[in-house]
Design an enzyme around this catalytic site. Structure first.
Site, PDB file in Angstrom:
ATOM      1  N   GLY A 215       0.828  -1.209   0.000  1.00 44.93           N
ATOM      2  CA  GLY A 215       0.000   0.000   0.000  1.00 44.93           C
ATOM      3  C   GLY A 215       0.851   1.243   0.000  1.00 44.93           C
ATOM      4  N   SER A 216       0.392   2.266   0.703  1.00 43.14           N
ATOM      5  CA  SER A 216       1.032   3.578   0.624  1.00 43.14           C
ATOM      6  C   SER A 216       2.440   3.604   1.185  1.00 43.14           C
ATOM      7  CB  SER A 216       0.184   4.608   1.363  1.00 43.14           C
ATOM      8  OG  SER A 216      -1.096   4.645   0.781  1.00 43.14           O
ATOM      9  N   THR A 217       2.814   2.590   1.991  1.00 40.40           N
ATOM     10  CA  THR A 217       4.190   2.611   2.496  1.00 40.40           C
ATOM     11  C   THR A 217       5.176   2.479   1.339  1.00 40.40           C
ATOM     12  OG1 THR A 217       4.159   0.221   2.876  1.00 40.40           O
ATOM     13  CG2 THR A 217       3.595   1.625   4.743  1.00 40.40           C
ATOM     14  N   PHE A 218       4.689   1.931   0.217  1.00 39.57           N
ATOM     15  CA  PHE A 218       5.570   1.784  -0.944  1.00 39.57           C
ATOM     16  C   PHE A 218       5.897   3.141  -1.567  1.00 39.57           C
ATOM     17  CE2 PHE A 218       6.680   0.569  -5.309  1.00 39.57           C
ATOM     18  CZ  PHE A 218       7.625  -0.414  -5.044  1.00 39.57           C
ATOM     19  N   LYS A 219       5.137   4.179  -1.197  1.00 38.60           N
ATOM     20  CA  LYS A 219       5.402   5.508  -1.750  1.00 38.60           C
ATOM     21  C   LYS A 219       6.813   5.984  -1.392  1.00 38.60           C
ATOM     22  CE  LYS A 219       0.543   6.639  -1.942  1.00 38.60           C
ATOM     23  NZ  LYS A 219      -0.598   7.073  -1.125  1.00 38.60           N
TER      24      LYS A 219
END
Lengths: 491, 454
Positions: A215-219
């Site tokens: 999810g957004s942690t991959f940003k």
């Protein structure tokens, strides 16, 4: 008659020769294959004839051995079994060994030839060496904080020391007590069938063996790729991003959970986790650079061992533009182990350097003298140091002003990134709550800890599931535990 | 023809009337002391390996064995001064080693201690040895009791049929807590009978009767009784499912017949009959059939998921021993199960003493057999010759059958390793065998000396 007596004597001599030759056949020629026969219990008996060496956490053994006076004499015992099970694994007389009990079995069981003072002499006398100990890198307080934080949830925590790659905490929930599996009786068989039939899979090590959509942690990865590739030069400059963002080549429109994402700067988009901005960034960076950066962080590496094997985290290498957009915000086929996401946070904290994580600090002989220490670990530059500096600032913003406020620690610099990963068919599953972060005490020269937390089944109602609400407090507890302790000399 | 005659004449010196053979009793004493010390050493080695301390009974054990051996030695000195000096020490060493092995296995089975009883039986055995040496002044006396022997043997063989079976075989009679295996004693009696009968009838056996092809058949009147005895004993043993002993009797019978008549044809007939009998019994008798299948594939039960059978466990024990063994007290032959102290005692020796130890044990038996044959060769009258050869053959065949069985050379038949295995009847019988060999060898060397026994 004399001649015939002699003949009868020769006959008896022949019988004797046959016996001697046959004994030599059994004891010398065939012996190795008999030793390996699965029906031969001698290897097991020898193996359990002596207490097993111990696995040490913070100088204290979390394992022990119990003398049963049975044929297989010594059984494994565990202190705080469920808390350390994702590290120790189990050592069972019936079901073999797993995790550290498995990878360090040679040292623990005493079979490792390095334990012998004079190896050849040992072969001659058949003496078996006493088992050595395995000193782990675990931080007991951090491990306990992670274990307590996950209590009642399904999920995992992995914490690293960014400058070295030492694993400070590795927790998987729900966990299990390896102790009942130790013996060879019916109790062990019952425990085994209960644990293997459990639908929550307590023996699955979620921290290293399970991959989740990050999810957004991959940003963090996408931002690093964009900065390194020069796609973004000024993180404060507004990006030309519509909200919602139509995925290239499709009619699907990507939306955001938070407001104010249209044309947001990279810094704002990071702080408030704007999907649109990062999906577009990923497309602008391009597949080649996104893949290269993800692989530099450790995605795609199926060979990582800590020393037990870590599941491969994936970032697809053949994607169309829409898939690349989704992959860049940690969806589609992007999957990561909690340990991998801890490595991502650690790389940011460590000036862009990724160190392969490890769990065994050193192994010792029974007396405590060192047998082997953790060797040098692979180091990769996942991003330019300047990129790491900017990412650190952005991650601190998340904690100070953005979605990660629950991770803030008084008197420490904390950077983080939340994530809420959708999964299941048509997003039907309960979303995974993620939080990755690092922390640096105000007297520390560098960040001391990087953490990744994933909670599979946050018990709040669906609308409120977020990395910030459920996962961040667990990460904070782990980071606080590490910051509170005096800095250890790095291994 | 004449040349050969001359050679014989010059090779055979005239009987030296005054030449005295050395008695060598001092050597026997030295060897006995060595045998006792070796046994005590083994006893201590077990204690040190298992408890890190000398076993408390070491001194008593050594003293007991030493006194027994010295008494036997005194009896020999007194009444059989020309006897072969190796026979008694070999018996003492094998018996002592057997006691060590049984004591060592007792440590694994605290609820079932066999060493004390074995010590009592060994004492009885040595007592019998002394009695035979003291009372039987001349082995030829036994010839008078040819038919008493055969009747006694047959009674002993049939006796266990009246008693309940133990482990599937009717071989034992239980009296006051002691179990006796009468078939063991019958071995010696039958050996005496065969020797006496064949000695008395060897000319008739060799030179009368019809000739079929190359085989000279004796007349039925001469051959009949001994074949009948043999058939009855084997029949009884088959009923009792003691196939090892029936094989033993068959081998003994054939060897003695061959030695007595000098007819090679008997060997051929014997082998043929043995093969036919083995095939028939192997096919028809389920107990034997399963043993043959086990022999052909000892690990089939493991592949079938039923765990290792006794033979497989025995082979594992031997394999674990390797060249030098694990050391006394440090093996796991107890995995073999209930027969570990009796039929499979050799596996413990194999595991803990290694090929070196097993080879030494085999050579001890070989030496014992060789000394038996030598006594037979040195003896001049046919009964003594046949008796010595018969007893030596008995030991050789028994060692071969049981040792070959537990090492997978031939199908397994339950038998006791002479002197080593747990089993009172066996120990007593083997001491009787050694006593008779001592007696025959003394008489042979004494007569060589020109002094007749009487």
């Amino acid at each position: 008659m004399t001649r015939h007596i002699r003949h009868a004597g020769y006959f008896c001599a022949l019988l004797l020769v046959a016996l001697l030759l046959n004994a030599a056949r059994v004891q010398v020629v065939q012996a190795p294959s008999y030793d390996r026969n699965p029906g031969n219990r001698r290897p097991d008996i020898t193996r359990y004839e002596q207490p097993r060496g111990d696995i040490l956490v913070g100088g204290r053994p979390v394992t022990g051995s119990r003398d049963t006076r049975e044929h297989l004499r010594y059984e494994r015992t565990y202190t705080d079994g469920p808390m350390y099970a994702p590290v120790t694994g189990f050592a069972s007389q019936l079901y073999g060994t797993t995790l550290l009990e498995n990878t360090e079995d040679g040292v623990l069981s005493g079979a490792d030839p390095m334990l012998a003072p004079f190896p050849l002499w040992n072969d001659f006398t058949r003496a078996r060496n006493a088992g050595g100990d395995v000193v782990t890198t675990l931080h007991p307080a951090a491990q306990e904080a992670a274990y307590r934080g996950l209590a009642g949830h399904k999920g995992a925590v992995a914490a690293l020391e960014p400058s070295t790659g030492r694993i400070l905490a590795l927790v998987s929930a729900p966990s299990y007590d390896p102790q009942p599996l130790s013996g060879n009786g019916s109790a062990a068989a019952r425990a085994w069938s209960r644990l293997t039939a459990d639908k929550d899979r307590p023996m699955l090590n979620r921290a290293v063996r399970q991959t989740y959509p990050p999810g957004s942690t991959f940003k963090v990865v996408t931002a690093a790729a964009a900065l390194d590739a020069g796609v973004v030069t000024d993180i404060e400059a507004p990006t030309d991003t519509p909200d919602p963002y139509p995925l290239p080549g499709t009619r699907t429109r990507l939306t955001n959970a938070s407001k104010g994402c249209a044309n947001a700067s990279v810094r704002e988009a990071f702080t408030f986790s704007c999907n649109t901005v990062f999906a577009k960034l990923g497309v602008e960076v391009g597949l080649a650079d996104m893949t290269a950066t993800a692989h530099a962080f450790g995605f795609g590496n199926g060979e990582l061992r800590v020393p037990f094997p870590v599941a491969r985290s994936t970032f697809d290498t053949s994607l169309d533009q829409a898939q690349l957009a989704l992959s860049s915000i940690g969806q589609y086929n992007t999957r990561a182990t909690p340990l991998q996401m801890a490595m991502v946070a650690a790389a940011v904290a460590n000036g862009g350097q990724v160190r392969d994580p490890y769990l065994v600090e050193r192994t010792t002989r029974p007396g405590g003298s060192t047998l082997a220490t953790a060797g040098s670990r692979a180091i990769r530059q996942a991003m330019y140091p300047s990129t790491a500096v900017r990412l650190r600032a952005m991650m601190r913003d998340v904690v100070e002003n953005g979605t990660g406020r629950h991770a803030a620690i008084r008197g420490a610099k904390v950077g983080g990134k939340t994530g809420t990963a959708q999964h299941g068919l048509g997003n039907s599953g309960t979303p995974y709550a993620w939080f990755v972060s690092w922390a640096q005490g105000d007297r520390d020269l560098a960040p001391r800890v990087a953490v990744a937390v994933v909670v599979e089944d946050a018990e709040t109602d669906r609308g409120h599931i977020s990395g910030g609400g459920d996962a961040a407090p667990i990460a904070r507890a782990v980071m606080e535990a590490v910051l509170k302790s005096p800095a250890q000399p790095s291994g | 023809m004449s040349k050969a005659g001359i050679t014989v004449a010059t090779a055979d010196p005239p009987a030296p009337a005054v030449r005295r053979l050395p008695r060598r009793r001092g050597i026997e004493l030295a060897l006995i002391v060595l045998a006792v010390l070796l046994s005590v050493y083994g006893y201590c080695a077990v204690g040190l390996a298992r408890h890190g301390a000398l076993p408390p009974g070491a001194a008593g054990y050594g003293a007991g064995l030493g006194v027994l051996a010295l008494l036997a030695h005194l009896a020999v000195r007194l009444r059989a001064p020309y006897a072969d000096p190796l026979l008694l020490p070999i018996g003492v060493l094998l018996n002592g080693l057997g006691l060590v092995l049984i004591y060592r296995l007792d440590l694994e089975t605290p609820g079932d201690r066999a060493a004390p009883a074995q010590l009592v039986w060994s004492t009885l055995g040595v007592a019998l040895f002394i009695l035979v040496v003291l009372l039987l002044r001349d082995h030829r006396v036994l010839q008078r009791y040819t038919y008493v022997c055969v009747v006694a043997a047959l009674i002993l063989l049939t006796l266990p049929i009246l008693f309940p079976a133990v482990n599937g075989a009717r071989l034992w009679i239980r009296i006051a807590g002691f179990s006796i295996q009468p078939g063991e004693f019958a071995k010696v009696l039958l050996a005496v009978f065969f020797a006496a009968y064949l000695a008395a009838n060897r000319n008739a056996l060799a030179y009368t009767g019809r000739r079929i092809w190359k085989l000279q058949l004796p007349t039925g009147r001469v051959l009949g009784p001994i074949v009948a005895v043999w058939l009855v004993s084997v029949g009884v043993l088959v009923l009792e499912r003691d196939l090892g002993t029936s094989l033993l009797f068959f081998g003994l019978f054939v060897v003695l017949l061959y030695v007595a008549t000098g007819r090679t044809g008997w060997i051929a007939v014997g082998l043929l009959l043995a093969v036919l009998g083995a095939v028939a019994v192997g096919r028809l008798e389920p107990h034997v059939h399963s043993r043959i299948e086990t022999w052909l594939d000892p690990f089939a039960s493991i592949e079938a998921g039923e765990g290792a059978n006794q033979l497989a466990q025995s082979l594992f024990a031997f394999a674990e021993g390797g060249m030098l063994g694990t050391g006394l007290g440090l093996g796991h032959s107890v995995l073999i199960g209930f027969a570990v102290k009796s039929d499979f005692i050799l596996a413990t020796a194999g595991e803990e003493l290694g090929l070196a130890g097993i080879g030494a044990v085999f050579l001890l038996y070989g030496l014992l057999v060789e000394r038996g044959f030598r006594a037979g060769l040195a003896q001049r009258e046919p009964f003594g010759r046949l008796l010595a050869v018969g007893l030596a053959t008995l030991v050789a065949l028994q060692v071969f059958v049981i040792a070959g069985g537990v090492t997978g050379l031939i199908p397994l038949t339950g038998m006791a390793m002479p002197f080593l295995a747990q089993g009172g009847s066996s120990v007593v019988t083997n001491w009787a065998i050694v006593a008779l060999l001592v007696r025959v060898s003394d008489s042979a060397r004494r007569s060589y000396d020109g002094q007749d026994a009487r």
